[in-house]
Structures are given as structure tokens and as C-alpha cells.
Design an enzyme around this catalytic site. Structure first.
Site, PDB file in Angstrom:
ATOM      1  N   ASP A  38      45.080  55.791  43.265  1.00  8.54           N
ATOM      2  CA  ASP A  38      44.297  54.615  43.639  1.00  8.54           C
ATOM      3  C   ASP A  38      42.884  55.091  43.996  1.00  8.54           C
ATOM      4  O   ASP A  38      42.601  56.295  44.031  1.00  8.54           O
ATOM      5  CB  ASP A  38      44.972  53.857  44.804  1.00  8.54           C
ATOM      6  CG  ASP A  38      44.499  52.399  44.843  1.00  8.54           C
ATOM      7  OD1 ASP A  38      43.489  52.070  44.197  1.00  8.54           O
ATOM      8  OD2 ASP A  38      45.144  51.577  45.531  1.00  8.54           O
TER       9      ASP A  38
HETATM   10  C1  BGC Z   1      43.059  48.929  44.958  1.00  2.36           C
HETATM   11  C2  BGC Z   1      43.738  48.917  43.605  1.00  2.36           C
HETATM   12  C3  BGC Z   1      42.747  48.721  42.507  1.00  2.36           C
HETATM   13  C4  BGC Z   1      41.683  49.797  42.605  1.00  2.36           C
HETATM   14  C5  BGC Z   1      40.661  49.752  41.498  1.00  2.36           C
HETATM   15  C6  BGC Z   1      41.854  49.843  44.980  1.00  2.36           C
HETATM   16  O1  BGC Z   1      41.105  49.680  46.121  1.00  2.36           O
HETATM   17  O2  BGC Z   1      43.977  49.320  45.946  1.00  2.36           O
HETATM   18  O3  BGC Z   1      44.718  47.904  43.595  1.00  2.36           O
HETATM   19  O4  BGC Z   1      43.378  48.733  41.259  1.00  2.36           O
HETATM   20  O5  BGC Z   1      41.030  49.664  43.846  1.00  2.36           O
HETATM   21  O6  BGC Z   1      39.768  48.719  41.642  1.00  2.36           O
END
Ligand code: BGC
Length: 775
Positions: free
Chosen positions: A292
């Protein structure tokens, strides 16, 4: 829980077609040969480069922003980019990779296409309340068509984190509290995005790679606070939380995103048991794992080591791609030289990224997703918007529908008649940017009508629709600002609360019916939007009370991304329609339901508690050694509270209709189930009311005696049926031994002989029951 759903894409392949290029089928050996040859040419630096995923575009979700991405692309130090919008821009960047980097390896272009691209569907929690797998798959299919038309080859969806804590804002992004339903939805979404199983390669240019997230247990953070610690027994993990991830893997999901939280004291991003032993070893996952946003660098804060240490930890644990941290490009070379990371581990990760690109067809045609003629033809089309409107109307949950208190024998307030004057009142009544809901990165915020605008357009010439804001979102301006970020402002009104209220009461005085558009702003749920109080915000409550005092019929049209506590509302408001955030077509869909063109059929997938103190409150809980007797609300020395009963306000599976459904007793084909074979449980459901309507028939099972304690009920089947007024249908469920299995103390997946309660009904509490014995 083992996967029960087999590969059954509910959409006919190609039924909803954008343009497609069909590529020649290639064998796995072809792929291996191609990648072997390519990797022979790659330097160590270029291999590490494939593992690097910097962010671009206007939306970033953390602090980090990578600089000079273009230069890195030319040097072969980037494997993909994400959240860059627009096929022209993507084409330009892809050209940079293909034409300017030494080996010309194409990039992956990812995006958070969570519930639609420009045509937006309800937030996932709302979508799950349709219990309609074909509709959910279709929503993902349309999202894939639109995203791929704009250059995107990879979406960070589905989010399948089970959660029982509505304080956590991200419950809006998932499918609620049940693993069985969550698994079915995970599969429907993967099929929708990827079409044919990714393992056979994506041959079309309107299918994209999915990414199941957040692996794992991200929804179980302590106290509902985002990014917080998770600690859970293996038994609970596997019986109650893991199945949706496994189901996505079984459906062939191409990638998995590691979660921010820790598991057994090790952050998921560095957890080898999770990412290698379980995911690949036990479940046979063959795609790649991405972190993530800054997941690797965050392990420094977790207290696991410096950037070099945590980067090596992540790679060795099974992470293949580093989202934003730049820990891999920054430190892996050094770790290889120092023997902290083996070349073989790097090769494996690099191969997995290249395989994904190969399966997507990017080596055959790097510009496969860059057809600049497609956006006009394929994005935000009438066909897509019509589908979104229909699905949105299916996601709304009618929580209450009674006559006005003063007219006990009159008809319920809903549906409204298409006549007279209807006043839309409330801070959510005339805001376009709040309609699509959280995580709608590609939304065209000005092109979606507000509720007021939509109703006016639909009812032109029939109903006079008026509007007043009535109150701000929240009394506290600073709180409102935190709750309306990322371009989702509600344009705070500088008039005093009294001035706003006076105006609303004047508008209300001229109306026959009041549609109170209240609840949360879209950014009050979603990421980093945890709350400790879940009632209607102060000024909105005051407004609602004043509207009710007019004595006119009030329909609380509730916008929310999570279960709220609505005790007072349930007692005082005659009609409550929960509309979540319904997406780009939400206004029309709400109109369809309010005025009776669509009979609501949504059923809750998350329990609504009576107050925050009851949380976590979920339907599939254990019985304890001191359960409270049914119907009681307090007994000394029983498992209960002094100040509130144990019951939810609205249970899992609950949702009303404009009509009524009656259930017959359950007929079992046989009361005993042998080693093999199956039992059929049949009920007859009758629509006894005046409206045609859909009903979600739900099957729950309780294992009465087990070698470990078992939940009081677990969802094991569902069937959404449509019944004309007066019509009856029989619904049957097949119960096999497989359906009765669970992970025992030693983590064996077993079905234990003994007695079971088979329960069928229209929600998790109102059920018919029959007894079944497993021999
Ligand atoms: C979130 C994810 C997301 C990623 C990319 C993160 O902060 O937890 O769900 O896909 O950002 O934008």
C-alpha cells in the site's frame, strides 16, 4: 472458509462490449521463454526498477510525492505509475518508457477505480446491499471498460476487508461484516474487471487487472481507528476474516495489495507467513504483491528497522512492488551486495511484474490501452449511466416507512405521490460533489446532478421541487473542513444557524412533503475518516427536529458511508431511506425510489448499532456462557449492559420494501445428511402487499455443538427473487457437507457430525427454522 463459488461469471462474455482487440492465445511456455530472454538483457538496476511504483496525478493519499519521475522512466527505474488520468497523458508517458528507456519495457498504469470510473456506482458498502452479484459484476465490467478506454490497465480494487466497526471510515469501501457474502462479491468484482481468468491472459483491451486489498485484516484495527494495530487469533482469522481474500485469489485476481496494519506483531508488508506461506504456498496465488501507499517506509515508524532493513524485509517476505516508498530502488542494490537479499529473490519479483505485463498483452502492444478514440465512445455513456442508475436504486435500504404519527391508519409516507410541492431540505440536498462518494478519483464532479437538481429535472411539470440548505454539515467549522477535503466542499454557509433554519422552515411551510437530505458528507467516511460519534451531526439534528415539528411528512434521505446510530430518528421520523453515496446517477435513482418507480430492495450488510458503546456489534457472534435470554434486555450476571440492550437498531440483512413478503415454514428434503450427498431446504415466499418487488432470501446455519464454540448463525446462502404483487415462489438451497465446514482448533477444515439449525428469512433475525443432523 474454503471457496464455495466456482468460476461463474454472471455476465455473458461480451454482452456489454466496448471495442476489443483480441490477441492470439499464447502458452505459459511462450511467456516463460519471452521473459527469460528479456531478463537476460536486464541489469540488476533495471530489474529493481520494475519493482518501483511511484505516484503521479492530482491525487496523492500520503505525504510522499516522487519527483522527476520522467527521468527515472527513461533510466528504466519505474515499473508502473498510478492515478494519472487521461489517455493522452498516459500515451505520452508510455511512449517515454517504450521509446526512451534502454529495453522499452512498457509501464503498468494503475488507479483507484473503486466503484466506477466516470460513471460512478454506489460506494462498495452500498453496492453490497444489492446482494445482486450480476449487478455488482456489471458495475466492475463497466468500470473496466471506462478505465481501460482512458489508458488504465490496473485497478486497486476490490477492497474486501471484513469490518465490524463502523467507527472505521473505510467500511464504506468494503462489503460489510460477512465473509460469505464478501467472498461472493470479491469474485464478482474480479470477474467484472478481468473478464476471463487472468491466468489465461487478458486478450481484450477493455479488461483490466484487479488488485484485491488490503491483505490482510485491515478492517480489524483497534477502536476503529485507521491504520491501527490488529491482533487476532488464527481461528478467528480463518473462520471470519480471510475468506474474501482467498475467494479473490481463487477467481484469478492478478495482484494483491499488502495492508498497513501488523499481523501477529509483524507489519503485513514484511510478513513472510502472510505473503508467502499462506498467499502463495497454501492458496496458490500466482500474481504479484504490491504494497500500500508508502507501506515499506512505514515499517520504520512501526519500529522494525531503517529503510534498507525494511525494504529487504518486504522483498524477502514476498512483496514484489513498492508503492511510493522508493525503498526498493533506493536500497536493494546495497542489500544484494551485502548479501541481505538474494539475487534469486529479486529475479522472482521482477519476473512476476513482467508476467503481469505479459498477461495484460502489453509486450504485444504497449499502447493496447491507449486508443485515443475510445474515451468519447466508451466513457460516461448513456448505457453505462442507465446501468448505474438502476444499480444505485437497488442499493438503497428502506430503514423505516410508517404513516405520520397523527394519522395512524393512513398509508405509509413512501412512496410519494407525483403531485404538489416537495421541499428538499438539508446540507446534502444540493451538492454535486458529494453525490459520487469517497474514492471516486476519476469523477467529473460538476456533471452529476445534486439531489435537488435531479428531482427537479425528473419531476418537471408534475411536482414542484423546492430547496433550502437548512444547516451546515456540522456546527464546528474546523470539523466540517476536515470532513470535506479533496474538492468535496459543501460551501459552508456564513449565515447563522438560526437564519439557515428560518429559511428552511419558510420553504417547508410551502411544501406538502419534506425530503430531509441529511447525514455524512462523502469525505466523512473513507480513508483516514474514523469517527467516535456516529449520530447525525448537531446542527443537522436540530434541523430535523424543527422539520418534524411542522407536522408535515418528513422522509429522512440519509447519506452515509457507514452505519450511523439512529435511535432518535427511528423513534420520531416516519420514513428513513438510506441512500449511502449512490454515485453519478444517485439523484435520479433516489427519485426513482422516493416516487415509487422502483421498489426498494436493499438489505444491510453491516449491523446498525443503537449506540457507539455496543461496537463491535455483528450478527454472527458467539453465544458466550452467559447469553441474555431472548426478548430480555437486562439480567444480572448475564452478558449485557446496564444502559442499553444487546440488540442492534437494524440487524444484518435488514431492509424494508413497499410491499410485504411472507415466508412459509422450511421443508427439508431429509432431516439427516450423510457423508456425501445433499439436503435441499425449501421455502415459499409470497408477496402479500400491493407492489411488485424484490426480496433477498437469506439462509443462515447454526452449528449447535462443536469442538470449538460456533457462531449463533452464519450466512450460508442467499437468493434475490422478484415477485409480482400476490405472487409466490419457492426458493431452495442445497446444503452439502462443505457448507458446514469450519477451521477447528488445529486449523483443520472440518464438518463435525451433530445437529444444525437451518434458518431462512428476510433478515438475520426474522427467520424460519428447521433442524438438520449431520451423520
Ligand atoms: C490506500 C489504498 C489505495 C492507495 C493508492 C492508500 O492510501 O490505502 O487503498 O489503493 O492509497 O491510492
Amino acid at each position: 472458509m474454503k471457496a464455495i463459488f466456482k468460476r461463474t461469471s454472471l455476465l455473458l462474455m461480451g454482452a456489454l462490449i466496448g471495442i476489443s482487440t483480441v490477441q492470439a492465445q499464447k502458452s505459459p511456455q511462450d511467456m516463460d521463454r519471452f521473459i527469460d530472454a528479456l531478463m537476460k538483457k536486464m541489469t540488476v538496476e533495471e530489474k529493481i526498477g520494475q519493482l518501483n511504483l511511484p505516484v503521479t496525478g492530482d491525487i496523492t493519499t500520503g505525504q510522499a510525492k516522487s519527483s522527476d519521475v520522467a527521468a527515472k522512466i527513461e533510466k528504466g527505474l519505474v515499473g508502473g505509475l498510478f492515478n494519472l488520468k487521461g489517455v493522452d497523458r498516459i500515451l505520452e508517458v508510455q511512449k517515454l518508457a517504450v521509446e526512451k528507456s534502454r529495453l522499452g519495457i512498457p509501464l503498468l498504469f494503475g488507479m483507484d477505480v473503486i466503484h466506477g470510473y466516470e460513471t460512478i456506482f454506489p460506494i462498495p458498502l452500498g453496492l453490497s446491499c444489492t446482494w445482486d452479484m450480476a449487478a455488482i459484476e456489471k458495475s466492475a465490467r463497466i468500470a473496466a471498460i471506462e478505465a481501460s478506454a482512458d489508458g488504465i490497465s490496473w485497478t486497486f480494487s476490490p477492497m474486501v476487508d471484513i469490518s465490524r466497526d463502523p467507527r472505521w471510515g473505510r467500511v464504506s469501501e468494503g462489503s460489510g461484516e460477512d465473509p460469505f457474502l464478501g467472498g461472493a462479491i470479491a469474485q464478482a468484482m474480479v470477474y467484472g474487471y478481468q473478464g476471463a481468468n487472468l491466468q489465461d491472459q487478458l486478450r481484450r483491451n477493455d479488461e483490466i487487472m484487479a488488485c484485491v486489498k488490503h491483505f490482510a485484516l485491515y478492517g480489524a484495527g483497534e477502536a476503529g481507528r485507521d491504520y491501527n494495530t490488529v491482533d487476532m487469533s488464527r481461528n478467528r482469522m480463518f473462520n471470519e476474516f480471510m475468506y474474501p481474500y482467498e475467494a479473490a485469489v481463487e477467481a484469478g485476481v492478478g495482484s494483491v495489495m499488502a495492508s498497513f496494519n501488523e499481523i501477529d506483531g509483524i507489519p503485513a508488508t514484511g510478513n513472510k507467513w502472510l505473503l508467502s506461506d499462506l498467499l502463495r504456498g497454501q492458496w496458490g496465488f500466482e500474481g504479484f504483491v504490491v504494497t500500500d501507499f508508502t507501506g515499506i517506509a512505514e515499517m520504520i515508524e512501526h519500529g522494525v528497522g531503517d529503510l534498507q532493513t525494511v525494504s529487504a524485509l518486504a522483498l524477502n517476505a514476498g512483496v514484489d512492488m513498492d508503492m511510493v516508498s522508493e525503498g526498493f530502488v533506493g536500497t536493494l542494490m546495497k542489500s544484494i551486495k551485502e548479501g541481505k537479499v538474494r539475487m534469486g529473490t529479486l529475479n522472482t519479483a521482477c519476473r512476476r511484474i513482467l508476467e503481469a505485463k505479459y498477461k495484460l498483452g502489453l509486450f504485444d502492444n504497449p499502447y493496447k490501452y491507449c486508443d485515443v478514440n475510445r474515451p468519447k465512445r466508451d466513457i460516461f455513456t448513456k448505457e453505462h449511466r442507465d446501468a448505474a442508475r438502476k444499480i444505485a436504486s437497488e442499493s438503497f435500504v428502506l430503514l423505516k416507512n410508517a404513516p405520520l404519527a397523527a394519522q395512524k391508519n393512513a398509508a405509509p409516507v413512501l412512496p410519494l405521490k407525483k403531485q404538489g410541492t416537495v421541499a428538499v431540505i438539508g446540507p446534502l440536498g444540493n451538492t454535486r460533489s458529494n453525490m459520487p462518494g469517497t474514492w471516486s478519483v476519476a469523477a467529473r464532479l460538476n456533471d452529476y446532478p445534486s439531489l435537488y437538481e435531479g428531482l427537479k429535472e425528473m419531476m418537471a411539470g408534475k411536482v414542484n421541487i423546492t430547496y433550502a440548505k437548512g444547516s451546515n454539515l456540522i456546527g464546528d467549522a474546523a470539523y466540517e473542513e476536515r470532513a470535506t477535503m479533496f474538492g468535496r466542499s459543501l460551501n459552508r454557509d456564513n449565515r447563522t444557524d438560526q437564519e439557515l433554519l428560518d429559511e428552511a422552515l419558510k420553504v417547508a411551510a410551502g411544501a406538502d412533503v419534506i425530503v430531509a437530505a441529511l447525514g455524512e458528507s462523502s469525505e466523512m467516511s473513507g480513508e483516514s475518516s474514523s469517527r467516535t460519534e456516529l449520530g447525525l451531526p448537531d446542527v443537522q439534528h436540530t434541523l430535523l427536529e424543527a422539520l418534524l415539528k411542522t407536522g408535515k411528512p418528513v422522509v429522512l434521505t440519509l447519506f452515509t458511508g457507514r452505519p450511523l446510530t439512529l435511535n432518535w430518528e427511528q423513534e420520531h421520523v416516519p420514513a428513513i431511506l438510506n441512500v449511502w453515496f449512490g454515485g453519478s446517477e444517485a439523484a435520479y435513482a433516489i427519485g426513482d425510489v422516493l416516487f415509487g418507480d422502483v421498489n426498494p430492495s436493499g438489505k444491510l450488510t453491516m449491523t446498525f448499532p443503537k449506540n457507539v458503546g455496543q461496537i463491535p456489534l455483528f450478527y454472527n457472534h458467539k453465544n458466550t456462557g452467559r447469553p441474555l435470554a431472548e426478548g430480555k434486555w437486562f439480567e444480572k450476571f448475564r452478558s449485557n449492559y446496564l444502559d442499553v440492550d444487546n440488540e442492534p437498531l437494524y440487524p444484518f440483512g435488514y431492509g424494508l420494501s413497499y410491499t410485504n413478503f411472507q415466508y412459509s415454514d422450511i421443508a427439508l428434503s431429509t432431516p439427516t445428511l450423510g457423508k456425501d450427498g445433499s439436503v435441499t431446504a425449501v421455502v415459499t415466499v409470497t408477496n402479500t402487499g400491493k407492489y411488485d418487488g424484490a426480496e433477498v432470501v437469506q439462509l443462515y446455519i447454526r452449528d449447535l455443538v462443536g469442538s470449538i464454540t460456533r457462531p449463533v448463525r452464519e450466512l450460508k446462502g442467499f437468493n434475490k427473487i422478484f415477485l409480482r404483487a400476490g405472487e409466490s415462489k419457492t426458493v431452495s438451497f442445497t446444503i452439502t457437507r462443505d457448507l458446514l465446514r469450519f477451521y477447528d482448533y488445529d486449523m483443520n477444515y472440518v464438518a463435525e457430525p451433530g445437529d444444525f439449525n437451518i434458518m431462512i428469512g428476510g433478515n438475520s433475525q426474522t427467520v424460519k427454522t428447521a433442524k438438520l443432523t449431520l451423520k
